[in-house]
Motif scaffolding. Structure first.
Motif, short mmCIF file in Angstrom:
data_model
loop_
_atom_site.label_atom_id
_atom_site.label_comp_id
_atom_site.label_asym_id
_atom_site.label_seq_id
_atom_site.Cartn_x
_atom_site.Cartn_y
_atom_site.Cartn_z
N ARG A 184 0.83 -1.21 0.00
CA ARG A 184 0.00 0.00 0.00
C ARG A 184 0.87 1.26 0.00
O ARG A 184 0.55 2.23 -0.68
CB ARG A 184 -0.93 0.01 1.21
N ALA A 185 1.95 1.24 0.76
CA ALA A 185 2.86 2.39 0.78
C ALA A 185 3.49 2.59 -0.59
O ALA A 185 3.67 3.73 -1.04
CB ALA A 185 3.93 2.20 1.85
N LYS A 186 3.83 1.50 -1.27
CA LYS A 186 4.40 1.60 -2.62
C LYS A 186 3.37 2.18 -3.59
O LYS A 186 3.71 2.97 -4.47
CB LYS A 186 4.88 0.24 -3.12
N LEU A 187 2.10 1.78 -3.44
CA LEU A 187 1.06 2.34 -4.29
C LEU A 187 0.91 3.85 -4.04
O LEU A 187 0.78 4.63 -4.99
CB LEU A 187 -0.28 1.66 -4.03
N ALA A 188 0.93 4.25 -2.78
CA ALA A 188 0.83 5.67 -2.46
C ALA A 188 2.02 6.44 -3.02
O ALA A 188 1.86 7.55 -3.55
CB ALA A 188 0.72 5.86 -0.94
N GLU A 189 3.19 5.85 -2.94
CA GLU A 189 4.39 6.48 -3.50
C GLU A 189 4.26 6.63 -5.02
O GLU A 189 4.58 7.68 -5.58
CB GLU A 189 5.61 5.61 -3.15
N SER A 190 3.75 5.61 -5.66
CA SER A 190 3.56 5.66 -7.11
C SER A 190 2.50 6.70 -7.48
O SER A 190 2.65 7.43 -8.47
CB SER A 190 3.14 4.29 -7.64
N ARG A 191 1.42 6.77 -6.69
CA ARG A 191 0.39 7.78 -6.91
C ARG A 191 0.98 9.18 -6.83
O ARG A 191 0.75 10.02 -7.70
CB ARG A 191 -0.72 7.62 -5.88
N ASP A 192 1.75 9.42 -5.78
CA ASP A 192 2.34 10.74 -5.57
C ASP A 192 3.30 11.09 -6.71
O ASP A 192 3.32 12.23 -7.19
CB ASP A 192 3.05 10.81 -4.22
N HIS A 193 4.08 10.12 -7.14
CA HIS A 193 5.01 10.35 -8.26
C HIS A 193 4.24 10.71 -9.53
O HIS A 193 4.62 11.64 -10.26
CB HIS A 193 5.87 9.11 -8.48
#
Length: 113
Positions: free
Chosen positions: A95-104
């Motif tokens: 989930r943290a990786k998804l949030a990081e990808s979203r932010d990017h």
């Protein structure tokens, strides 16, 4: 069953734009969701399914069906899958990786449009 399966779509000024059969919209969205989910990992099949639906529906109807399918996919498939990943492999922090990808994506693709 919904007592009034039809809903009116209006323009910004309130004038009628069209009528949507809510039961059909929900049914089509559900079918599209499962067809795409079952094809996950097979890009050619995913493309075939998308083309089939684009050809079958007019552009406005396809937009509503696709939005419905995306919402259902998130709720009915991705959400439960993430719960399983969180429980089975918590160290991955997916989930943290998804949030990081979203932010990017927001930063690089102009999310402020």
């Amino acid at each position: 069953m919904n007592p009034d399966p039809l809903m009116m779509i209006v323009n910004e000024d309130g004038t009628p734009r069209g009528v949507v059969d809510r039961d059909r919209l929900e049914s089509d969205s559900t079918r599209l969701m499962y067809q795409l989910a079952a094809a996950a990992g097979d890009d050619a099949e995913t493309d075939r399914i998308a083309c089939e639906w684009v050809e079958r529906l007019d552009p406005d109807a396809f937009g509503y069906v696709a939005a419905g399918a995306l919402s259902l996919m998130t709720r009915c498939i991705l959400g439960p899958l993430l719960e399983v990943l969180d429980e089975a492999l918590p160290h991955i922090k997916f989930r943290a990786k998804l949030a990081e990808s979203r932010d990017h994506a927001e930063e690089t693709l102009g999310g402020g449009r």
